[in-house]
Each structure stands twice: as C-alpha cells, then as structure tokens.
Design an enzyme around this catalytic site. Sequence first.
Site, PDB file in Angstrom:
ATOM      1  N   ARG A 186       0.824  -1.206   0.000  1.00  0.00           N
ATOM      2  CA  ARG A 186       0.000   0.000   0.000  1.00  0.00           C
ATOM      3  C   ARG A 186       0.862   1.260   0.000  1.00  0.00           C
ATOM      4  O   ARG A 186       2.053   1.217   0.289  1.00  0.00           O
ATOM      5  CB  ARG A 186      -0.912   0.005   1.238  1.00  0.00           C
ATOM      6  CG  ARG A 186      -2.002  -1.032   1.218  1.00  0.00           C
ATOM      7  CD  ARG A 186      -2.742  -1.141   2.540  1.00  0.00           C
ATOM      8  NE  ARG A 186      -1.935  -1.773   3.583  1.00  0.00           N
ATOM      9  CZ  ARG A 186      -2.361  -2.042   4.806  1.00  0.00           C
ATOM     10  NH1 ARG A 186      -3.591  -1.700   5.159  1.00  0.00           N
ATOM     11  NH2 ARG A 186      -1.574  -2.637   5.680  1.00  0.00           N
ATOM     12  N   LYS A 240       1.654   1.761   7.470  1.00  0.00           N
ATOM     13  CA  LYS A 240       1.987   0.949   8.638  1.00  0.00           C
ATOM     14  C   LYS A 240       2.903   1.724   9.583  1.00  0.00           C
ATOM     15  O   LYS A 240       3.544   2.702   9.215  1.00  0.00           O
ATOM     16  CB  LYS A 240       2.676  -0.351   8.213  1.00  0.00           C
ATOM     17  CG  LYS A 240       1.756  -1.305   7.478  1.00  0.00           C
ATOM     18  CD  LYS A 240       0.486  -1.639   8.260  1.00  0.00           C
ATOM     19  CE  LYS A 240       0.739  -2.464   9.500  1.00  0.00           C
ATOM     20  NZ  LYS A 240      -0.503  -2.754  10.260  1.00  0.00           N
ATOM     21  N   VAL A 296     -11.972  -9.385  17.175  1.00  0.00           N
ATOM     22  CA  VAL A 296     -12.274  -8.575  18.359  1.00  0.00           C
ATOM     23  C   VAL A 296     -11.500  -7.269  18.307  1.00  0.00           C
ATOM     24  O   VAL A 296     -10.324  -7.245  17.938  1.00  0.00           O
ATOM     25  CB  VAL A 296     -11.909  -9.344  19.644  1.00  0.00           C
ATOM     26  CG1 VAL A 296     -12.203  -8.511  20.878  1.00  0.00           C
ATOM     27  CG2 VAL A 296     -12.676 -10.654  19.699  1.00  0.00           C
ATOM     28  N   LEU A 297     -12.152  -6.176  18.699  1.00  0.00           N
ATOM     29  CA  LEU A 297     -11.472  -4.876  18.735  1.00  0.00           C
ATOM     30  C   LEU A 297     -11.905  -4.082  19.953  1.00  0.00           C
ATOM     31  O   LEU A 297     -13.097  -3.895  20.194  1.00  0.00           O
ATOM     32  CB  LEU A 297     -11.791  -4.056  17.475  1.00  0.00           C
ATOM     33  CG  LEU A 297     -11.245  -2.624  17.476  1.00  0.00           C
ATOM     34  CD1 LEU A 297      -9.720  -2.628  17.362  1.00  0.00           C
ATOM     35  CD2 LEU A 297     -11.863  -1.792  16.371  1.00  0.00           C
ATOM     36  N   MET A 354      -2.769  -7.827   6.690  1.00  0.00           N
ATOM     37  CA  MET A 354      -3.536  -8.579   5.683  1.00  0.00           C
ATOM     38  C   MET A 354      -3.909  -7.731   4.464  1.00  0.00           C
ATOM     39  O   MET A 354      -3.702  -8.162   3.330  1.00  0.00           O
ATOM     40  CB  MET A 354      -4.801  -9.173   6.311  1.00  0.00           C
ATOM     41  CG  MET A 354      -4.545 -10.358   7.212  1.00  0.00           C
ATOM     42  SD  MET A 354      -6.064 -10.974   7.996  1.00  0.00           S
ATOM     43  CE  MET A 354      -6.986 -11.557   6.576  1.00  0.00           C
ATOM     44  N   HIS A 357      -1.072   1.119  16.279  1.00  0.00           N
ATOM     45  CA  HIS A 357      -1.360  -0.044  17.140  1.00  0.00           C
ATOM     46  C   HIS A 357      -0.310  -0.146  18.249  1.00  0.00           C
ATOM     47  O   HIS A 357       0.301  -1.194  18.464  1.00  0.00           O
ATOM     48  CB  HIS A 357      -1.399  -1.335  16.308  1.00  0.00           C
ATOM     49  CG  HIS A 357      -2.423  -1.321  15.212  1.00  0.00           C
ATOM     50  ND1 HIS A 357      -3.775  -1.424  15.461  1.00  0.00           N
ATOM     51  CD2 HIS A 357      -2.292  -1.197  13.862  1.00  0.00           C
ATOM     52  CE1 HIS A 357      -4.441  -1.383  14.309  1.00  0.00           C
ATOM     53  NE2 HIS A 357      -3.566  -1.232  13.330  1.00  0.00           N
ATOM     54  N   ASP A 367      -2.880  -7.314  15.016  1.00  0.00           N
ATOM     55  CA  ASP A 367      -2.301  -5.963  15.123  1.00  0.00           C
ATOM     56  C   ASP A 367      -2.389  -5.422  16.543  1.00  0.00           C
ATOM     57  O   ASP A 367      -1.582  -4.581  16.943  1.00  0.00           O
ATOM     58  CB  ASP A 367      -3.021  -4.985  14.176  1.00  0.00           C
ATOM     59  CG  ASP A 367      -2.424  -4.996  12.774  1.00  0.00           C
ATOM     60  OD1 ASP A 367      -1.241  -5.338  12.645  1.00  0.00           O
ATOM     61  OD2 ASP A 367      -3.148  -4.676  11.825  1.00  0.00           O
ATOM     62  N   GLU A 395      -6.141   4.425  13.656  1.00  0.00           N
ATOM     63  CA  GLU A 395      -7.059   3.449  14.248  1.00  0.00           C
ATOM     64  C   GLU A 395      -7.812   3.954  15.459  1.00  0.00           C
ATOM     65  O   GLU A 395      -8.767   3.305  15.910  1.00  0.00           O
ATOM     66  CB  GLU A 395      -6.325   2.145  14.600  1.00  0.00           C
ATOM     67  CG  GLU A 395      -5.392   2.219  15.794  1.00  0.00           C
ATOM     68  CD  GLU A 395      -3.988   2.685  15.437  1.00  0.00           C
ATOM     69  OE1 GLU A 395      -3.111   2.597  16.314  1.00  0.00           O
ATOM     70  OE2 GLU A 395      -3.769   3.124  14.283  1.00  0.00           O
ATOM     71  N   TYR A 411      -1.202   4.125  10.755  1.00  0.00           N
ATOM     72  CA  TYR A 411      -1.627   3.114  11.718  1.00  0.00           C
ATOM     73  C   TYR A 411      -0.453   2.841  12.664  1.00  0.00           C
ATOM     74  O   TYR A 411       0.665   2.604  12.211  1.00  0.00           O
ATOM     75  CB  TYR A 411      -2.014   1.801  11.022  1.00  0.00           C
ATOM     76  CG  TYR A 411      -3.298   1.858  10.246  1.00  0.00           C
ATOM     77  CD1 TYR A 411      -4.518   2.040  10.889  1.00  0.00           C
ATOM     78  CD2 TYR A 411      -3.303   1.706   8.864  1.00  0.00           C
ATOM     79  CE1 TYR A 411      -5.711   2.082  10.171  1.00  0.00           C
ATOM     80  CE2 TYR A 411      -4.489   1.739   8.137  1.00  0.00           C
ATOM     81  CZ  TYR A 411      -5.689   1.936   8.799  1.00  0.00           C
ATOM     82  OH  TYR A 411      -6.860   1.973   8.090  1.00  0.00           O
ATOM     83  N   ASP A 469     -20.690 -12.092  19.983  1.00  0.00           N
ATOM     84  CA  ASP A 469     -20.382 -10.735  20.429  1.00  0.00           C
ATOM     85  C   ASP A 469     -21.034 -10.528  21.797  1.00  0.00           C
ATOM     86  O   ASP A 469     -21.969 -11.255  22.169  1.00  0.00           O
ATOM     87  CB  ASP A 469     -20.903  -9.699  19.420  1.00  0.00           C
ATOM     88  CG  ASP A 469     -20.181  -8.368  19.530  1.00  0.00           C
ATOM     89  OD1 ASP A 469     -19.321  -8.081  18.680  1.00  0.00           O
ATOM     90  OD2 ASP A 469     -20.474  -7.608  20.482  1.00  0.00           O
TER      91      ASP A 469
END
Length: 366
Positions: free
Chosen positions: A15, A75, A239-240, A301, A96, A270, A118, A94, A198
């Site tokens: 990217r 990234k 899950v986030l 990904m 993380h 991540d 994010e 991003y 969830d």
Amino acid sequence: MIIGVPTEVKSDEYRVALLPVGVEELVARGHQVLVQSAAGVGSGVTDEDYLECGAELCQTADEVFERADMIIKVKEPQPDEYAKVRPGQILFTYFHFAASRDLTDGMLASGATCIAYETLRDDQGRLPLLTPMSEVAGRMSIQEGAKYLEKPQMGRGILLSGVPGVAPAHITILGGGVVGANAAKIAAGFGADVTILDVNLDRLRYLDDVMPANVDCLYSNRHNILEQLQRADLVIGAVLIPGAKAPRLVRAEDLKRMKPGSVVIDVAVDQGGCIETTRPTTHRNPTYIIDDVVHYCVANMPGAVGRTSTFALCNATLPWVIRIASEGVMESINASAPLRSAVNIHQGKVVHQPVADAFGLPCEAI
C-alpha cells in the site's frame, strides 16, 4: 506544510499512503508533497502519476523524513525508521501502539506527534480510518481461510460451501464489528454455516436482522466459545477494543478441543491477538501449526491487495491530511475532537489512555 510519503518497508506491504489525486489536492492548497520514488508501484501507481499531479520525487526515505513536516504512512514505523523521526515532526499512520512496547518507546524518544488512524473517532463514535481496512481484512479472512482449509495447505480438506449431500464448513467469528460482519457476509455468500459471537446485544440484534439465514448470532461467553471451537472448521478472530490490547478469548489449551486441520485467522493480531497462541506472521510465511491447528496471523492482511486497500484507505484519510496540513497540528487538534482522539503520543508523552494502560505508563494531557 511539507508532506512526506515514504515507501512502506514492512514485509510484503504494497500500500501507499497518498494517491496522486491527494497530491493534487494538497498542492492546490499551497502545500509541498515529497514522494519517495517507487512508493506507489505496489498499488499500481507510477512515479510519473505523482509528478503529473505536482509531487516532488525523492530517491531515499532519509530525504523524505529529513525534509517533511508531516509524514503520512500506512503501517507503523519499523525499527530502522525510528531514528529517522525527529522532534516536532507529525506522523499520521496506523500505529497499534498497545501491541508493541518497542514501537511505543521508539516514538516517545523521537519527540514526534503520533496521530493514529485506528483511534480517530468521528462525531458518531465510529472509526472512519480503521473501517476501510477492517472491511478488507474481514473479507480477506474468508478468502484466506478457504485456501488454508485445503489439504495441501495442511488444512482439513474442507470446501466452505460443501456440495449436495455433504455439509458445508462451520465458521465461528469472534466479534461482530466491522471485521466480523464483513467476514460473515462473505462466508454466507460461500454457503458456509456461520456463527457470530459478540457481547453487545444491540449489535447482535442488528446482525440477526441483516444477515442471511445461514448466519447465527450468539452471545459471547466462555461456554459458547468452547462449544463453537469444537464445531468450527475455521475460526476468525475479529475482536477490537480501540487503541487497547485485544482480549484473549481463546486460551492455548483450548486448541485441543478443535479438529485437526482446522484453521484460525486472527485479524486482531495488530492489537496483540485474541487467541493466546497468536504471533505475527508475514504474507511470505503466513502460517504455523500448533496442536494440529493452522494459524494465519498476518499483521498487515490488506497489504496483499494493495490497490484495493490503497484506494479505500486514501478515500478516508485525505480529508484529515488536508485539515492537519492546512490548519497546523495543534490548531487542528484543538478544533477537532476526532483528531484529538487520534493523538496517541505527543512530544515524548503518552496522551492516549489505552496505550498508557497497556504498559503502565502515565497518561498526560496534550
């Protein structure tokens, strides 16, 4: 402002953080854009495309980092990029942070202002800069899961859809957010038997309304997770908790309940992963096996589908890049609650509570 776009150096990352149309928009507003040569090649964007829109090409990342007031990336900075970041510089990408103490320490030492895609929340509480990549990763998770369930990839030899007279694969999705919903949509289209878990009952009600008949919605608790692991051919970790380390929903000993050759795709890698046996992998070496369960834990990904991902990401990020460049970092942060929510580190201080909590560090005001 001088905006710099270096080539991404993370393994198999294709990217790029800015499209030629973004260069054109920024230059029209009086800004200068530096693009490292070949930065867009992985996304099908040539140096000539950037030059035609007013960018200045730089041959090295060192030159981009040295000259730019704001660096925009896809990234997080890699270890060999830490030293290139300087005090007062803005990094917009991003990060993380909660998944990496080394990255956090490196950016604290740099003295830069780190604005994380994010954790940017809009006025409706959504995560508009994370959403497009979550959509890509969720859809890709089923594509990759289908591949790694094949016997030559050490999977069970399962076709997701089954055929008349043979049951389809059972897919368990941990988390009903953007990743989980997109994974379920694609899995349902394949004809698989799908269950989403969830803890948000309102979200489960919504998903139950919009998903097709082959998608079931279950409340996420330890009992239901263990039951699903026994049934699953493919488990998607989706899950986030924004900006924070992902909760561990599947323990190492739980893998023994799973069928030999079943597959787990932990999209939450991540943020540290929601499966205890998760460790980051690359597109070049995407999988490993523990207790006869194939683990796919690629930390970037969407990078594999660089063209789709770049266009989706840049559509979302460009208005914020323009705002920061045009107003200045402090002015834009003070005037915009979404941008304020995206600042994780500022001039040597952690200013985002989940990052501070992840490492027991103090959280200070901007």
